[in-house]
Design an enzyme around this catalytic site. Structure first.
Site, short mmCIF file in Angstrom:
data_model
loop_
_atom_site.label_atom_id
_atom_site.label_comp_id
_atom_site.label_asym_id
_atom_site.label_seq_id
_atom_site.Cartn_x
_atom_site.Cartn_y
_atom_site.Cartn_z
N LYS A 194 0.82 -1.11 -0.05
CA LYS A 194 0.18 -0.04 -0.15
C LYS A 194 0.91 1.33 0.07
CE LYS A 194 -3.51 2.61 2.53
NZ LYS A 194 -4.80 2.43 3.73
N LYS A 247 -2.34 -1.72 -3.80
CA LYS A 247 -3.06 -0.69 -3.77
C LYS A 247 -2.39 0.75 -3.83
CE LYS A 247 -6.00 1.89 -0.55
NZ LYS A 247 -6.25 2.07 0.89
C1 PBG Z 1 -7.72 3.52 5.61
C2 PBG Z 1 -7.86 3.25 4.10
C3 PBG Z 1 -7.58 4.29 3.05
C4 PBG Z 1 -8.25 3.52 2.04
C5 PBG Z 1 -8.45 2.38 2.26
N1 PBG Z 1 -8.33 1.95 3.62
C6 PBG Z 1 -7.28 5.59 3.32
C7 PBG Z 1 -5.76 5.96 3.39
O1 PBG Z 1 -4.74 4.99 3.68
O2 PBG Z 1 -5.56 6.79 3.62
C8 PBG Z 1 -8.30 4.25 0.68
C9 PBG Z 1 -9.26 3.77 -0.33
C10 PBG Z 1 -9.75 4.59 -1.38
O3 PBG Z 1 -9.08 5.73 -1.60
O4 PBG Z 1 -10.38 4.32 -2.04
N2 PBG Z 1 -6.15 3.49 6.06
#
Ligand code: PBG
Length: 327
Positions: A194, A247
């Protein structure tokens, strides 16, 4: 012309093109992200994600029925609590918004597969994905709270938990806690790879989870890095993850392929809020064909190696797959 090999031969009709298609899609591989919030009798459209809504628990069944009708059986829940504090206590409260949503979803749609996002950022007053020590997120203290959150989701009926915080060791910590409490059959889908990405902007508006100071670069990955993606993925394999994730999707398909080739676990790919918002905005202007674009995005994720695709377009894609318009 003396051409024996003519690749165009296999492209000459729709039937033939379908016969030799290398990537096939199924609604079984789609996951729909859904926002549930505290409060009563409210459905709010999210300004930065047109067509996406936040539901209070008593209204979420409207969306669940639409999903069912479209043929999507997998949902990933994100909670938006009224009350936030330094330690994100609503995240692991048995009466928290996600826990109540799980009970409700199970009641109204017993056959829906319920996945929960496990993170602190929507629950902390400072918006970071863990508890702070000064200005930094304290990794090891956060692990305990993440594990408690995952456990409380499992206890409330989650079929699968998906940690998205990017703390070191969280898969192992969650696995240990779930096993100790008898949830040995609850799989962990880890947001393994991520990145610290600007593509999450609209989500943070939707969930009110933007950090109040600084950024997430001390825990989410630097997008210049490729080998580090493999390191994170392989660590999660070692720690006992059942499914890995990359992601965002669109700008990271190279890593989808690499992680897929380097591991044997199923791989999920998350087409995040910024990807959806860009398509919506351009479509509203009449500059692109929304339907064709989201189909092309989905197919490219599967072609790159995705087994599962998390997308705000899940309902539309499921319908198109059923109608034979893609896949
Ligand atoms: C929580 C999380 C996030 C997303 C999924 N889980 C936000 C982040 O990490 O700031 C993003 C999902 C999206 O942008 O559709 N940590």
């Amino acid at each position: 012309m003396d051409l024996t090999v003519r690749p165009r031969r296999l492209r000459s009709s729709e039937t033939l093109r379908r016969m030799v298609r290398e990537t096939r899609l199924s609604p079984a591989s789609l996951i729909y992200p859904m926002f549930v919030m505290d409060g009563k009798d409210k459905v709010e459209e999210i300004p930065s994600l047109p067509g996406q809504f936040r539901y209070t628990v008593d209204r979420m069944e409207e969306e669940l029925f639409l999903l069912k009708e479209a043929g999507v059986s997998q949902v990933m829940l994100f909670g938006i609590p009224d009350r936030k504090d330094e330690v994100g206590s609503q995240a692991y409260d048995p009466n928290g918004v996600v826990q109540r949503a799980l009970h409700r979803a199970r009641e109204v749609c017993p056959d829906l597969y319920l996945i929960t996002d496990v993170c602190m950022c929507e629950y902390t007053s400072h918006g970071h994905c863990g508890v702070l020590c000064g200005k930094d997120v304290d990794n090891d203290r956060t692990l305990e709270l993440l594990a408690r959150t995952a456990l409380s989701h499992a206890q409330a009926g989650a079929d699968m938990v998906a940690p998205s915080d990017m703390m070191d060791g969280r898969v192992a910590a969650i696995r240990r806690m779930l096993d100790e409490e008898g949830f040995i059959r609850t799989p962990i889908m880890s947001y393994s790879v991520k990145f610290a990405s600007s593509f999450y902007g609209p989500f943070r508006d939707a969930a009110g989870s933007a950090p109040s100071f600084g950024d997430r670069k001390s825990y989410q990955m630097d997008y210049h890095n490729r080998r580090e993606a493999l390191k994170e993925a392989l660590l999660d394999v070692q720690e006992g993850a059942d499914i890995l994730m990359v992601k965002p999707a669109m700008s990271y398909l190279d890593l989808v392929r690499e992680v897929k080739d380097a591991t044997t676990l199923p791989l999920a790919v998350y087409s995040v809020s910024g990807e959806y918002a860009m398509v919506k905005a351009a479509a509203e202007k009449g500059w692109i064909d929304e339907e064709r674009i989201f189909c092309e995005m989905a197919v490219s994720a599967f072609r790159a190696g995705a087994d599962l695709y998390i997308t705000y377009y899940a309902k539309e894609l499921a319908r198109f797959i059923k109608e034979g318009r893609i896949g």
